[in-house]
Design a protein around this motif. Sequence first.
Motif, short mmCIF file in Angstrom:
data_model
loop_
_atom_site.label_atom_id
_atom_site.label_comp_id
_atom_site.label_asym_id
_atom_site.label_seq_id
_atom_site.Cartn_x
_atom_site.Cartn_y
_atom_site.Cartn_z
N SER A 15 -116.73 63.39 -20.10
CA SER A 15 -117.62 62.52 -20.86
C SER A 15 -119.00 62.51 -20.21
O SER A 15 -119.13 62.65 -18.99
N PRO A 16 -120.04 62.36 -21.01
CA PRO A 16 -121.40 62.30 -20.44
C PRO A 16 -121.58 61.15 -19.46
O PRO A 16 -122.29 61.29 -18.46
N LEU A 17 -120.94 60.03 -19.71
CA LEU A 17 -121.05 58.89 -18.80
C LEU A 17 -120.42 59.22 -17.45
O LEU A 17 -120.99 58.93 -16.39
N GLY A 18 -119.26 59.84 -17.47
CA GLY A 18 -118.60 60.23 -16.23
C GLY A 18 -119.43 61.22 -15.43
O GLY A 18 -119.53 61.12 -14.21
N GLN A 19 -120.03 62.18 -16.12
CA GLN A 19 -120.87 63.17 -15.44
C GLN A 19 -122.11 62.50 -14.85
O GLN A 19 -122.54 62.85 -13.75
N ALA A 20 -122.68 61.54 -15.56
CA ALA A 20 -123.87 60.84 -15.06
C ALA A 20 -123.52 60.02 -13.82
O ALA A 20 -124.29 59.99 -12.86
N VAL A 21 -122.36 59.39 -13.81
CA VAL A 21 -121.94 58.60 -12.65
C VAL A 21 -121.74 59.50 -11.44
O VAL A 21 -122.18 59.17 -10.33
N VAL A 22 -121.10 60.64 -11.64
CA VAL A 22 -120.87 61.57 -10.53
C VAL A 22 -122.20 62.12 -10.02
O VAL A 22 -122.42 62.20 -8.81
N LEU A 23 -123.10 62.48 -10.92
CA LEU A 23 -124.40 62.99 -10.51
C LEU A 23 -125.19 61.94 -9.74
O LEU A 23 -125.80 62.23 -8.71
N LEU A 24 -125.15 60.70 -10.20
CA LEU A 24 -125.85 59.62 -9.51
C LEU A 24 -125.27 59.39 -8.12
O LEU A 24 -126.02 59.18 -7.16
N LEU A 26 -123.75 61.63 -6.23
CA LEU A 26 -124.15 62.77 -5.39
C LEU A 26 -125.60 62.65 -4.94
O LEU A 26 -125.91 62.90 -3.78
N LEU A 27 -126.48 62.29 -5.85
CA LEU A 27 -127.88 62.13 -5.49
C LEU A 27 -128.08 61.01 -4.48
O LEU A 27 -128.87 61.14 -3.55
N THR A 28 -127.37 59.91 -4.66
CA THR A 28 -127.48 58.80 -3.74
C THR A 28 -127.01 59.19 -2.34
O THR A 28 -127.67 58.89 -1.35
N SER A 29 -125.89 59.90 -2.27
CA SER A 29 -125.40 60.32 -0.95
C SER A 29 -126.35 61.32 -0.30
O SER A 29 -126.55 61.30 0.92
N LEU A 30 -126.96 62.18 -1.10
CA LEU A 30 -127.92 63.13 -0.56
C LEU A 30 -129.16 62.42 0.00
O LEU A 30 -129.63 62.75 1.09
N VAL A 31 -129.65 61.43 -0.71
CA VAL A 31 -130.81 60.66 -0.24
C VAL A 31 -130.48 59.92 1.05
O VAL A 31 -131.26 59.92 2.00
N LEU A 32 -129.30 59.31 1.10
CA LEU A 32 -128.91 58.60 2.31
C LEU A 32 -128.76 59.55 3.49
O LEU A 32 -129.15 59.23 4.62
#
Length: 43
Positions: A15-24, A26-32
């Motif tokens: 689902s697009p929502l599931g993909q958006a949550v996973v992408l978010l 991943l991006l958050t962990s990368l920033v941290l």
Amino acid sequence: MHVLLTAGDPTGFSSPLGQAVVLLALLTSLVLLLRWWWQQRRR
């Protein structure tokens, strides 16, 4: 409102929502990780 997770897709990755949550997440962990690395580098 329809069910976001179906029996055929328990993770929700299709689902697009599931993909958006996973992408978010991943991006958050990368920033941290980059912030931590930058602080360690300055010491």
